[in-house]
Structures are given as C-alpha cells and as structure tokens.
Design a protein around this motif. Sequence first.
Motif, PDB file in Angstrom:
ATOM      1  N   UNK A  90       5.306  14.842 -36.979  1.00 32.20           N
ATOM      2  CA  UNK A  90       4.742  15.532 -38.142  1.00 32.20           C
ATOM      3  C   UNK A  90       3.225  15.458 -38.127  1.00 32.20           C
ATOM      4  N   UNK A  91       2.695  14.299 -37.774  1.00 27.64           N
ATOM      5  CA  UNK A  91       1.267  14.149 -37.520  1.00 27.64           C
ATOM      6  C   UNK A  91       1.107  14.162 -36.004  1.00 27.64           C
ATOM      7  N   UNK A  92       0.867  15.329 -35.427  1.00 31.36           N
ATOM      8  CA  UNK A  92       0.981  15.455 -33.968  1.00 31.36           C
ATOM      9  C   UNK A  92      -0.022  14.610 -33.190  1.00 31.36           C
ATOM     10  N   UNK A  93      -1.143  14.260 -33.815  1.00 28.36           N
ATOM     11  CA  UNK A  93      -2.106  13.413 -33.128  1.00 28.36           C
ATOM     12  C   UNK A  93      -1.658  11.957 -33.101  1.00 28.36           C
ATOM     13  N   UNK A  94      -0.672  11.622 -33.947  1.00 27.84           N
ATOM     14  CA  UNK A  94      -0.190  10.247 -34.042  1.00 27.84           C
ATOM     15  C   UNK A  94       1.339  10.219 -34.059  1.00 27.84           C
ATOM     16  N   UNK A  95       1.999  10.619 -32.970  1.00 24.80           N
ATOM     17  CA  UNK A  95       3.465  10.631 -32.950  1.00 24.80           C
ATOM     18  C   UNK A  95       4.015   9.220 -33.096  1.00 24.80           C
ATOM     19  N   UNK A  96       5.160   9.111 -33.746  1.00 25.69           N
ATOM     20  CA  UNK A  96       5.742   7.818 -34.071  1.00 25.69           C
ATOM     21  C   UNK A  96       7.131   7.719 -33.446  1.00 25.69           C
ATOM     22  N   UNK A  97       7.282   6.817 -32.479  1.00 28.25           N
ATOM     23  CA  UNK A  97       8.584   6.603 -31.828  1.00 28.25           C
ATOM     24  C   UNK A  97       9.477   5.807 -32.767  1.00 28.25           C
ATOM     25  N   UNK A  98      10.629   6.396 -33.144  1.00 30.24           N
ATOM     26  CA  UNK A  98      11.519   5.767 -34.118  1.00 30.24           C
ATOM     27  C   UNK A  98      12.647   4.974 -33.480  1.00 30.24           C
ATOM     28  N   UNK A  99      13.007   5.308 -32.261  1.00 31.38           N
ATOM     29  CA  UNK A  99      14.073   4.569 -31.616  1.00 31.38           C
ATOM     30  C   UNK A  99      14.847   5.391 -30.610  1.00 31.38           C
ATOM     31  N   UNK A 100      15.953   4.818 -30.149  1.00 35.07           N
ATOM     32  CA  UNK A 100      16.678   5.345 -28.999  1.00 35.07           C
ATOM     33  C   UNK A 100      18.176   5.393 -29.278  1.00 35.07           C
ATOM     34  N   UNK A 101      18.810   6.442 -28.791  1.00 33.41           N
ATOM     35  CA  UNK A 101      20.267   6.518 -28.736  1.00 33.41           C
ATOM     36  C   UNK A 101      20.640   6.428 -27.262  1.00 33.41           C
ATOM     37  N   UNK A 102      21.248   5.317 -26.873  1.00 31.55           N
ATOM     38  CA  UNK A 102      21.548   5.085 -25.466  1.00 31.55           C
ATOM     39  C   UNK A 102      22.637   6.035 -24.979  1.00 31.55           C
TER      40      UNK A 102
END
Length: 600
Positions: A90-102
């Motif tokens: 949403x804030x493309x200059x500061x992307x936020x990694x939320x997690x992973x689905x293995x």
Amino acid sequence: MTMSRLTHRLAVMSALFVASGAPLAAEIAACSGGTAAGFACQDIHLLAQMPLAEIGGGSGNDIWGWTDPATGREYALMGRSTGVGFIDVTEPENPDYLGDLASAAGSSPWRDIKVHDDHAFIVADAAGDHGMQVFSLARLRGVTTSTEFTADLVYDGFEHAHNLAINEETGFAYAVGTETCSGGLHMIDISQPLSPLFVGCFDADGDTHDAQCVAYDGPDDDYRNREICFAANEDTVTIVDVTDKSDPAMVARVTYPEVGFVHQGWLTEDHRYYLQNDELDERLFGAGTRTNVWDVRDLDNPRLSGSYEALTEAIDHNLYVHDDFVFEANYRAGLRILELGDLARGELEEIAFFDTYPDDDSPEFDGAWSVYPYFASGTIVVSDINRGLFVLSPDLSPIIFADDFESGTFSTWSRRVGSAVEIVEPGLKGSRFAATIDVSGGPTPAFLESRHPKREKSFTVSLLLDANRVDLGDGEVEFLRLVGKKKRPVAALTLAQTGDRYRVHAYASTRAADLQWVGSTKVPGGRPVALRLEWRRASGADATDGVLRLFRKKKKKADATDLESGTLVVNTVQLGLPSGVVEPAAAGAFVLDRFLSSPR
C-alpha cells in the motif's frame, strides 16, 4: 518443431537451479539517464526491491495481487520455490512482508497463484502431492509481525498443476497441466471458496500450459455471454467453449510458423485480440523477443494478424493486458511495457521498460518471471527468479515539453493556431486530450480537456520548476483544467509567481464535494523542484472517499506546513472527501505525465 512438456521442464529446471549469489536490495530510485539504482530503465521508477531472503527464501516465480475491499490496502502475493510470501505494498516505497504460506508438498520452481472472492488459490508443479491450497486473504488484516500461515483448505482433485486460471465473473477455476484430464482443463466450481467442487474436464487437445477464461463480451455474436477459454497448448492456441462444464466444446485450434512452445497469452479488454508469447522461439529460431497478435473477432476462425519483435533476444514469459498497454515479464529483459497500436495489423510499440536482470538479455531462464499491473494505485509488482520482488511506478502518459512558459513554445505534438499553441494527443479508450496555451499576452490559461472522463479513474499532472529558466513575471498560469462532457470543471492546477515564491492551487471536484488545496513554496536558484498533482477516484460499491494529493518528493513524508516553509521534504498533502459515494461521472482522466521546462 515443438518440445514436449518433459523436455521443456528439464530445460527450465537446469537453468533455474544454477547456483547464483543473493543480490542485495536496491534503494528507491527514479529512472534518470536510463538507469535506476543500477538497473537499465525507461520511464519506470524503482520504488522498492525486496530480495528473496527477505520474503521467505527460495527462488522466485509467479506473482498476483489482491486489494482488500474493506480497507483499500494492496498486497502482492509472491510465489517462490518454497511457498508464497504476502507483502503489503500500500505504501510502495515501504513494502511490508507479512509472512509465508509454505508449499503443501515439496519445493518447486513452478507455483501459480490467482485470487477470487478474497481468497488465494495456489497450485504447484513437480512438487509431489500438492493439490490446490485455498487461503483466506482476510487473514492478512491487522498482521504486524512476520507470520507462518497455514492453508484454510487443500483441494485434492489433482496432485500437481502447472498453472491455474480463474474466471472471477463466473466463479470457476481451471487447473492445467495436471495428471488429470489429459493435462487439459480441470474445471472447479469455487463460487464457495472453501467448498471447491470438481465439475468437468476438457481433454480433447492434450496438455494445456496456461489459459485465460472469460465471460465472452466480444464482437462474435455466436458466443456472446458464453464462457470461453483461450488455452496455450504448447504447439497451438486452442479456444474452448466451457459454458457447459459437462460437455465443453473446442471452438478453434490454430498454430503458426516457427512455433516453439506456446506458453501464455491474454485478451485485450474488448475481447477482439489475443496477445500470445512463445517461450522457446528465441532459442530455437534466433528470433528477437516476439509477441504474437491474434485477431479473434471471429472465434471460429482466429487469424494471426502480426507479430511484434523486440530488439532484445530474451525469452518472453508472462504478459497481461491492462487498458491500452501490455505488460510483459521477459526473463532477462525484465519488465517491458508495450502500447497497443493497430492490432488488426499486429502493431505494438515498446514505450517503457525496467530490466530486473542487468547482466544481459540473452535467451536464458533467469530474471523476471511475471508481473501484476492491476492495482488501482498504478503500482506495478514484478517477481524475479533471482532478485525477488520489484515494486515499480511507470510513467505511461503522453509527455508534453514546454520550453518557455511565457511564449508557449512546445517541442512535440504541437501546432500554432493564431495566437495559441495547441497540443493534441490521443488518449486512452478513444479519448482525445487537447491542451491550449494562449501566447498572445504572456502567461495566460493553459487547459486540458477530456471528452470522455467517465471511463477514467485518475489523472496526474507534473511540472518542473527551475528558477533559472522559469519566470512567470508575477503572473499566473492555469496548467491544467479537466472538464466533463458538459464542460463542468473536474480538476485544475494553477501556478502563480510573486517574486521568488510560487503559489500552487490544486482543485478537484466530485458530485459529493470539492477538494481544494492552496500552498506556496520557494524555488531555490539552481535547484529545480518537481511538483506532482494526483487525483484518484475511489472504486468499488463501498467507495466513500476520493483523494487529492500534491507531491514534492517521494522518499520522505511531512505535514502540509512544510510546503509553506519551502522545504524539500514534502511527500504528500492529502485531503479526504466527506462521506458519500463518488459518482462515476466525477472521475478524471490520466492525462499529462509531465510539464517540463525543457525536454529531457
């Protein structure tokens, strides 16, 4: 000459599993002088790049996107050999990694992701008994720390699938390249995402590599409102009527000279043309990166209307059409954006690119795997096999250069009409945009008009103020006026000068309310200042606000008061719209990209 799926897989795997270093993250960078943070580019800016190690590891593959209808937040769903990473962009200059689905089974270089009804559907090939994972994307709301997610459900109607197509209008998914249905269309009712139901097969043309399935709305009356799949079947483009899932029917099956491996394709939005890539023609025949254009106005008799061949020799991999542009992820040539021309003659033109693999453009299986160009914000996300996620911002609008604001001298698309200079450039969706500068008495209004604003959702206009070149002589210029069909003002941008200060008045209108912002800034000598005005209409049935923004710099954010003081740190001044749905007639148009004091 064609290549079997097994031989094709071995060729790709041998390239993908070559050991490579872990590239470092690139900094935010505008595309200037043909590069951005060391990546070759043209009119596409780098907002962020996240290496694979930061988004779950493995090698990169597919990508898709989701916009949360409840919050408007935008998410990239990044496929990797070991699973899927969820990134808030949403804030493309500061992307936020939320997690992973293995991965539901083993690691694989092939994973495919699509979205329907706020759920992600994920398949994998050569990964054992994987099935189709179903994941509720609503679970991403409120996530603040990196999370290891689990699937809500795994559909077990097949073990592996190479790709997945979803028709969001009808609620059906089509898994292809499975061990079922002879590798053809394995059809699933996903209208209830957590209760997927197998409904039929199309197996009359063997293995399908990828497909797009649509509720047909093109010019062929014989198939209007029927559900049609356009399948990339390795050596043919195959069109299938899947309206009756128990009795799907082949409509047409066509091939072309120098076919290597019919990999994937996408329809234009009017369903008149199908753009298709071939993953092996560059390697087998020494062709440049080639995009085939099929005339499918008569579905029973599709015709190859032409081919676009780029100067690069890289392999084209996945492409998607949005508005009047095709976005291509072309392996070592990175992201390429082509503008649709006269498709009846196969005309395409490259207008922008961002090379995610700067080493070379050779026809090998590295670099950009796929691209998602459908976020309402205009943000583009690209998945790269080697370098992870790229978050990009393209400049796709017409560029009009003003060499001298007072005399109104223009360098492109212009003609002198009496005391005025007129600039006319075709716009999106058949619109025409016209800008006029009256040069008879110094700085007088310049306006731009869209004759079809109701089909557009946003506009951006930018100007570069250079105190050494631009002197309005204490005058005022209206750089932009956007009006509707009945000449009702939709938006305007006015610039006035008093001494060494410039006053900016930004205005946007909807039926619900008017948005206005007025501020002033000092332009220091020798330091050009870029201003960008953006107006974007909220979308969706629950839309309650529009946004008017004035940008100074992208990297830092500050309050509106900083613009008053003339500092250079302002990113956004935002005015919200009072509650009430923004009517479609209030939409603006994406019109001017830059108003510059001199050509590049």
